[in-house]
Scaffold this motif. Structure first.
Motif, PDB file in Angstrom:
ATOM      1  N   PRO A  74       1.737  -2.349  -7.328  1.00  0.00           N
ATOM      2  CA  PRO A  74       1.732  -2.318  -5.862  1.00  0.00           C
ATOM      3  C   PRO A  74       2.923  -3.062  -5.291  1.00  0.00           C
ATOM      4  CG  PRO A  74      -0.462  -2.797  -6.697  1.00  0.00           C
ATOM      5  CD  PRO A  74       0.473  -2.873  -7.869  1.00  0.00           C
ATOM      6  N   GLN A  75       3.323  -2.694  -4.086  1.00  0.00           N
ATOM      7  CA  GLN A  75       4.516  -3.261  -3.464  1.00  0.00           C
ATOM      8  C   GLN A  75       4.134  -4.201  -2.335  1.00  0.00           C
ATOM      9  OE1 GLN A  75       7.641   0.125  -3.101  1.00  0.00           O
ATOM     10  NE2 GLN A  75       5.668   1.109  -2.677  1.00  0.00           N
ATOM     11  N   ASP A  76       5.155  -4.997  -1.925  1.00  0.00           N
ATOM     12  CA  ASP A  76       5.075  -5.853  -0.733  1.00  0.00           C
ATOM     13  C   ASP A  76       3.840  -6.755  -0.769  1.00  0.00           C
ATOM     14  OD1 ASP A  76       7.313  -4.444   0.070  1.00  0.00           O
ATOM     15  OD2 ASP A  76       6.153  -3.042   1.300  1.00  0.00           O
ATOM     16  N   ILE A  77       3.693  -7.520  -1.861  1.00  0.00           N
ATOM     17  CA  ILE A  77       2.565  -8.443  -1.965  1.00  0.00           C
ATOM     18  C   ILE A  77       2.813  -9.625  -1.057  1.00  0.00           C
ATOM     19  CG2 ILE A  77       1.072  -9.687  -3.564  1.00  0.00           C
ATOM     20  CD1 ILE A  77       1.358  -6.707  -4.148  1.00  0.00           C
ATOM     21  N   SER A  78       1.825  -9.954  -0.215  1.00  0.00           N
ATOM     22  CA  SER A  78       1.945 -11.124   0.648  1.00  0.00           C
ATOM     23  C   SER A  78       0.603 -11.821   0.707  1.00  0.00           C
ATOM     24  CB  SER A  78       2.403 -10.731   2.058  1.00  0.00           C
ATOM     25  OG  SER A  78       1.443  -9.910   2.679  1.00  0.00           O
ATOM     26  N   SER A 115      -2.532  -9.173   0.771  1.00  0.00           N
ATOM     27  CA  SER A 115      -2.257  -7.824   1.267  1.00  0.00           C
ATOM     28  C   SER A 115      -1.144  -7.205   0.443  1.00  0.00           C
ATOM     29  CB  SER A 115      -1.893  -7.863   2.757  1.00  0.00           C
ATOM     30  OG  SER A 115      -0.748  -8.675   2.975  1.00  0.00           O
ATOM     31  N   TRP A 116      -1.089  -5.886   0.403  1.00  0.00           N
ATOM     32  CA  TRP A 116      -0.127  -5.159  -0.423  1.00  0.00           C
ATOM     33  C   TRP A 116       0.012  -3.739   0.090  1.00  0.00           C
ATOM     34  CZ3 TRP A 116      -5.033  -6.482  -1.759  1.00  0.00           C
ATOM     35  CH2 TRP A 116      -5.928  -5.437  -2.007  1.00  0.00           C
ATOM     36  N   GLN A 117       0.958  -3.004  -0.522  1.00  0.00           N
ATOM     37  CA  GLN A 117       1.155  -1.584  -0.286  1.00  0.00           C
ATOM     38  C   GLN A 117       1.045  -0.855  -1.617  1.00  0.00           C
ATOM     39  OE1 GLN A 117       1.390  -0.028   2.632  1.00  0.00           O
ATOM     40  NE2 GLN A 117       1.145  -2.033   3.653  1.00  0.00           N
ATOM     41  N   TYR A 155      -8.013  -1.048  -6.872  1.00  0.00           N
ATOM     42  CA  TYR A 155      -7.070  -2.128  -7.136  1.00  0.00           C
ATOM     43  C   TYR A 155      -7.829  -3.297  -7.743  1.00  0.00           C
ATOM     44  CZ  TYR A 155      -3.805   0.385  -4.070  1.00  0.00           C
ATOM     45  OH  TYR A 155      -2.987   1.330  -3.516  1.00  0.00           O
ATOM     46  N   THR A 200      -5.920  -2.147   1.561  1.00  0.00           N
ATOM     47  CA  THR A 200      -4.646  -2.785   1.193  1.00  0.00           C
ATOM     48  C   THR A 200      -4.660  -4.274   1.495  1.00  0.00           C
ATOM     49  OG1 THR A 200      -3.723  -2.195   3.352  1.00  0.00           O
ATOM     50  CG2 THR A 200      -3.343  -0.654   1.534  1.00  0.00           C
ATOM     51  N   LYS A 201      -5.849  -4.867   1.630  1.00  0.00           N
ATOM     52  CA  LYS A 201      -5.936  -6.324   1.793  1.00  0.00           C
ATOM     53  C   LYS A 201      -7.300  -6.772   1.298  1.00  0.00           C
ATOM     54  CE  LYS A 201      -4.994  -6.258   6.124  1.00  0.00           C
ATOM     55  NZ  LYS A 201      -4.726  -6.723   7.519  1.00  0.00           N
ATOM     56  N   SER A 229       1.770  -6.733 -10.529  1.00  0.00           N
ATOM     57  CA  SER A 229       2.865  -7.067  -9.632  1.00  0.00           C
ATOM     58  C   SER A 229       3.424  -8.431  -9.998  1.00  0.00           C
ATOM     59  CB  SER A 229       2.367  -7.062  -8.193  1.00  0.00           C
ATOM     60  OG  SER A 229       1.438  -8.124  -7.999  1.00  0.00           O
TER      61      SER A 229
END
Length: 1252
Positions: free
Chosen positions: A613-617, A629-631, A645, A670-671, A699
């Protein structure tokens, strides 16, 4: 001297005592008896002695001991009677011995008993002609117990009371036996007369007849002696009469019968002529009959009797049995996909419903069942065309289902084929001739009459422009006169007597000698995420050099070409995961490349995602939680459908350094919020995406620290909370209140609690102690293990909780599908530890809740859930049908597959439909989300379509349902009616109305279907309305209006209506007779207070007279044509009518907002805008009350039943008659007057013409 006197005194006492004792001596000995099997025998034995001897009875040397053997002691102790009842042969035939003994001696006497069967009874054996009867006598009065017997020689009569012989010689002549008396011609030689009767005379009396042939006992009869009192004498009556009962076969029932009177009556039960209550045990006033294992229906009679009379009441016990088989079904209508059956109930008693069983003829599969059929006519739909079926019917009542009827065999009708011919092939015979062959369609739907072969060099043209070649009864043909070196497209269809089936997919053939034909059965199946296996059948050609494969990635991908060696399969590798590829194949010979197959497609299998997954925050919204959260991964790297997930997290510097993982996070999320973390602790977090194949890479980890915590509030009174917890509250000052829960305490224990405040300088003073006691505790959570098996079951195992707080008394298990309520509840003993749950459906989630119980109650539940993996549906959608057909559209509806065959959540449906007469391939339409109703539009007028539907889960599609055909309407018949609506609603009827086009003049009747299609009414469409009767109050109905009844369906209009509630249940009642003014006062029915009624109308109905009698044309007001009355109500004008012909019709006499309790008919006054006209003399009327109810959708009316008929009084009545009878009364007098006038005129003319 004293020592010598003592022995002499002892010796003297011994001799004196010996002189006082005597041995036993018989005063009466038993005599031999001959009895009858089932009868009675009594042996009397009496003895004297000092001390009084003891009497013992022996049989064959052993003391008698049997339930049928009874020893009755005399009151004075002089002996006993051995009574044997009932006698049994030959077991009771024996020598019986009476033994009398005391401490002086013992004597015995023997007697013989002979028992005869009924067929062994000799002539002259005693017969009881009249036995004693129940008698009640007042004290000091004389009672006579009658007895008459006959035999040869004449029998001697003796009497027994309470099984002991009656002594007539020892009562001062008060009790004596009469020797000469006659009643009704029967000589009475042994009647027992008791004078000055006493309470001691009360008992059970038997008359015994004895002669040399044998002995016979009468039936016992009770004599009751009551006190002589001056009381009111009342004959018996039933205060609680017996009631009727319906029971199951083998069931039990108690019937109570209570009678009262003065004197109180005796109560007994009888079954026919058989007494069920013994005479010696007949209760007074109340008798309860206990019936067990009842197998047959019968009438039981309760009899109450006293000296003032005898009364009877009957209780009917009906044994409900399983219903009998219905009559053999009769096929009344047959279409291609349905069979209409009718049958005779075959049962005199009503049945609950019927079950229709059907299966294909000669099939080994079990019967399919349609239950809940409430009528004896039913149409079974969803059948295959031109197929043999076996039908039978089963009746069901509240006992269960009965045996099936005899089966009936029938065949559905033909229809056009639903599928095209199979395996169509073509090859060259020469440069101008091709050979075409095929196989019969999979779904011929009838007898194939022939085939049509279409061929062309321009496949873009409409098939009607192709060349056509008819084939009568063969599956092979040749086509000549073709153009060499050209590519031809070929299609084939089959047809039955009903019509054409669909065209096959076109195949290509090149008219070039030596060029091979198309490869056959070209298929593509994925083998892995990077390979697809292609397979085919070679064309009929001897010289295939190679194959040329053309494929592309996606619909718009670049074509790739591969040459393949001759064979029947090829594995194409190096493909991308979860990608859709298109293929076509052609064979090559030395003479050239043949025609390619039609393009097919296949998708490679999914694989694990190749990117994380992308953009992990991450953020920390509190001191114990982190929001992640992620994309999703890039689309090209997902390699399939992301199903879930997972998150892994580990505390870097906390106390708990073990890794944790959160699984099953939904794919559309996504969160995720991580909770219950340590405060002010750094965590390492990664996220992973999953497909059905497995997880992808993690990730990159993200480090984040939870926030710091705020200031803890300082911690007045305490109270027990539950079990082992205590909740405390206190105040630190006047404004702040604090509370906390103290856990870890013992149940049923008292605690002393104090609170103290502290500062940085130290603790303050403690509060006063507070005593608090915890309550009794329920058990803790048991341990629960669930194992799903492959046999659609789940093994549930459990272990006792750690904390039981006393002995366990059992367990309670609740389980079931999470999407269904309620859960199944079972209770188990404390010794049981497992259970197997059956019918666990695939693709469903189940919840199991288990709790343990002690003396306090059930404890906390442990909850476990299991999810059974999904699979493709194994069943097809149910009850596919069409309605609302127009010339270009149709509404289709169906029901999901049965629950056990869904195998998961239905995500969508695929609808497959096709015009059976056009060359287009079947058209698919996805229904997402999974609705079960849709409207197909853009259809062609006057065209037959074939439609199927299948359900999908996430694993794929299930089987298609049986096909259903419908035909769109021609353009000129697209609208046969409009504005179909409910005009009025009554409690048992509904008035339907519609409009028709101005030019509509069809003789075809309309059909109105209702009650789920079980009821059909035909009506002339030009009538524009129809009253549907015999409905049930307050029930919803759906009405369908159609003008076509063929198997393809027709245009339909549908409306729904709910019948009115039954608020006027009682009919109006007449209070008095009609007076001289023709008026009569009536009592109107009561109305419940909570009903929403806007107004009430009094409707008068004059009755017509036919053949000298008034007739009532309707059974209920709901069956009347109320159209004109409804118009009057809507206009609300006065009902002032004059003229004889109008008065024949019902009219409104009054309108009220609140219904009065009484009303006077015919007072000629106005009520609410209507005239209460005077009743016609000599005319018979009925009337009823009509209530207008508040209803948003349509006009709703509730009617009372008709009143009883009433005739207005008159000395010379002139009743209203029907037209024929009225015509006689009008025309007859007129003709008579005309005839008389003609005669008078003729006489005058005759006289005037004579000469003077």
């Amino acid at each position: 001297m004293v020592h010598v006197a003592r022995p002499l005194l002892l010796l003297l006492a011994f001799f004196l005592r010996a002189d006082a004792e005597t041995p036993p001596r018989f005063t009466r000995t038993p005599v031999d008896q001959t009895g009858v099997s089932g009868g009675v025998a009594s042996f009397i034995c009496q003895a004297t002695g000092d001390p009084r001897p003891k009497i013992v009875w022996n049989k064959k040397g052993k003391k008698v001991s049997n339930q049928r053997f009874e020893v009755i002691e005399f009151d004075d102790g002089s002996g006993s009677v051995l009574r044997i009842q009932p006698l049994r042969t030959p077991r009771d035939e024996a020598i019986y011995e009476c033994v009398a003994s005391n401490n002086v001696g013992e004597i015995s006497v023997s007697t013989r008993l002979t028992v005869l069967r009924e067929d062994q009874i000799p002539r002259g054996f005693p017969t009881i002609d009249m036995g004693p009867q129940l008698k009640v006598v007042e004290r000091t009065r004389t009672a006579t117990m009658l007895c008459a017997a006959s035999g040869n020689p004449d029998p001697e009569i003796t009497w027994f009371k309470d099984f002991l012989p009656v002594d007539t010689s020892n009562n001062n002549g008060r009790i004596k036996q009469l020797r000469s008396e006659s009643i009704g011609g029967t000589p009475i030689r042994g009647a027992l007369q008791i004078e000055q009767s006493e309470e001691s005379d009360q008992g059970k009396y038997e008359c015994v007849a004895t002669n040399s042939a044998g002995t016979r006992y009468s039936a016992p009869a009770n004599l009751y002696v009551r006190e002589l009192r001056e009381v009111r004498r009342v004959p018996p009556r039933f205060s609680i009469p017996p009631t009727n009962h319906e029971i199951m076969p083998g069931g039990s029932v108690n019937i109570t019968c209570v009678a009262v009177g003065s004197p109180m009556p005796y109560v007994k039960w009888m079954l026919g002529a058989e007494d069920l209550t013994p005479e010696d045990d007949m209760p007074i006033g109340r008798n309860v009959l206990e019936l067990n294992d009842v197998r047959q229906s019968a009438n039981y009679t309760c009899v109450a009797m006293s000296t003032l009379g005898v009364i009877e009441a009957i209780a009917q016990i009906t044994v409900k049995a399983l219903p009998k088989p219905p009559g053999t079904p009769v096929v009344t209508e047959s279409t291609a996909t349905s069979i209409t059956l009718t049958w005779d109930s075959g049962n005199p008693e009503p049945v609950s419903y019927y079950i229709i069983q059907h299966k294909p003829k000669n099939s080994e599969e079990p019967y399919k069942e349609i239950d809940g059929v409430a009528t004896t006519r039913y149409s079974v739909a969803g059948l295959s065309p031109y197929s043999d079926y076996e039908f039978r019917v089963v009746a069901v009542n509240n006992i269960g289902r009965g045996p099936p009827s005899e089966p009936v065999l029938t065949q559905t009708s033909e229809q056009a084929p639903s599928s095209a011919p199979r395996d169509v092939q073509a090859r060259m015979l020469s440069s101008t001739t091709i050979l075409v062959q095929w196989k019969e369609p999979e779904e011929p739907n009838g007898q194939i009459q022939g085939y049509r072969v279409y061929y062309t060099m321009d496949p873009t043209q409409h098939v009607n422009n192709w060349m056509k070649h008819n084939v009568a009864d063969s599956q092979i043909t040749t086509i000549g006169n073709l153009v060499p070196q050209k590519t031809y497209s070929v299609k084939v269809l089959a047809f039955t007597s009903i019509g054409d089936g669909p065209l096959s997919s076109d195949i290509q053939v090149i008219t070039q000698t030596g060029v091979p034909g198309q490869p056959l059965n070209f298929k593509a199946e994925p083998e892995s995420e990077t390979s697809i296996l292609l397979s085919w059948t070679p064309p009929r050609s001897d010289t295939i050099a190679s194959y040329e494969l053309v494929y592309k990635d996606g619909e718009h991908g670049e074509e790739q070409r591969i040459t393949i060696e001759p064979g029947t399969s090829y594995r194409l590798q190096g493909l991308k995961p979860n990608s859709l590829y298109y293929f076509r194949l052609a064979a090559r010979s030395p003479q050239g490349l043949g025609a390619s197959t039609a393009e097919i497609s296949a998708r490679t299998m999914q694989s694990k995602p190749s990117a994380p997954p992308q953009d992990i925050s991450c953020t920390s919204p509190s001191s114990t939680s982190i929001l992640v959260s992620w994309q999703p991964p890039p689309v090209e790297k997902q390699n399939g459908i992301i199903t879930e997930y997972s998150i892994k997290y580990t505390a870097v510097d906390g106390e708990d350094d073990k890794p944790h993982e959160i699984l099953g996070i939904p794919s559309d999320t996504t969160k995720y919020l991580l909770e219950q973390l340590e405060k002010w602790t750094e965590y390492r977090i990664t996220v992973t995406a999953h497909t059905d194949v497995g997880p992808g890479p993690e990730s990159l980890s993200v480090l984040i620290r939870t926030d710091e915590d705020g200031m803890l509030p300082l911690l007045r009174q305490f109270a027990p909370l539950i079990d082992i917890f205590i909740q405390g509250k206190w105040e630190f000052d006047d404004t702040t209140e604090h509370d906390m829960i103290i856990s870890g305490l013992q149940p049923e224990t008292s605690y002393s609690l104090t609170v103290t405040a502290y500062t940085t300088k130290g603790d303050g003073a403690r509060s006063k102690p507070k005593l608090v006691s915890t309550t009794g505790a329920v058990p803790g959570k048991p341990r629960l293990v669930i194992n799903h098996t492959q046999m659609n079951t789940a093994l549930v195992q459990w272990h006792p909780p750690v904390d039981t707080f006393g002995p366990l008394q059992g367990y309670r298990l609740k389980y079931g599908r999470k999407d269904l309520e309620p859960l199944t509840t079972l209770e188990f003993s404390e010794k049981e530890d497992h259970f197997t749950a059956t019918d666990i459906h695939k693709g469903a989630s189940y919840v199991f809740r288990l709790s343990a119980r002690n003396k306090v109650g059930f404890g906390e539940e442990i909850v476990k859930e299991i999810s059974v993996p999904e699979e493709v549906p194994t069943g097809f959608p149910q009850n596919l049908h069409s309605e609302g057909i127009t010339s270009t559209s149709v509404q289709l509806s169906w029901q999901p597959p049965v629950l056990a065959e869904r195998n998961g959540m239905i995500t969508k449906y695929t609808l497959l439909y096709r015009d059976i007469n056009i060359p287009l391939l079947p058209m698919e339409q996805l229904i997402v989300p999974a609705d079960t109703i849709m409207t197909l539009t853009g259809l062609k007028p006057d065209t037959t379509y074939d439609v199927k539907v299948r359900a999908h889960t996430s694993k794929g599609p299930g089987p298609y349902s049986p096909s259903v055909q419908f035909r769109t309407l021609p353009v000129d018949q697209a609208v046969f009616a409009k504005n179909f609506h409910v005009k009025a609603v009554m409690k048992t009827s509904v008035l339907l109305s519609w409009e028709i086009p101005e030019n509509y003049n069809s003789a075809m009747p309309f059909k109105i279907l209702y009650d789920d299609g079980k009821m059909v009414e035909e009506v002339d469409g030009r009538a524009t309305q129809k009253l549907i009767v015999n409905l049930k109050p307050e029930k919803s109905y759906s009405f369908v209006l159609t003008n076509r009844g063929n198997s393809a369906g027709g245009l339909q209009h549908r409306v729904t209506a709910k019948t009115a509630p039954d608020v006027l249940r009682t009919k109006p009642a007449f209070i008095g007779k009609t007076n001289l003014d023709g008026m009569i006062t009536v009592q109107l029915p009561e109305v419940p207070a909570n009903e929403n009624i806007k107004g009430y109308y009094i409707i008068i109905v004059p009755l017509k007279k036919s053949r000298g009698k008034f007739i009532k044309p309707w059974e209920s007001p709901d069956e009347m044509e109320l159209d004109e009355l409804l118009k009057e109500i809507s206009r609300k004008r006065r009902s002032i009518r004059y003229g004889r012909e109008v008065e024949l019709k019902p009219y409104i006499a009054a309108h009220f907002d609140v219904l009065p309790t009484e009303f006077t008919l015919g007072d000629d006054k106005h009520y609410g805008g209507f005239t209460n006209k005077q009743l016609q003399s000599g005319q018979e009327y009925v009337f009823f009350v009509l209530a207008v109810m508040e209803h948003a959708e349509s006009k709703m009316y509730a009617t009372s039943p008709y009143s009883d008929p009433v005739v207005s009084m008159d000395l010379d009545p002139q009743p209203i008659t029907d037209e024929e009878e009225g015509l006689i009364w009008v025309v007859g007098p007129v003709l008579a007057v005309v005839f008389i006038i003609c005669i008078v005129i003729a006489i005058l003319l005759y006289k005037s013409s004579k000469p003077d």
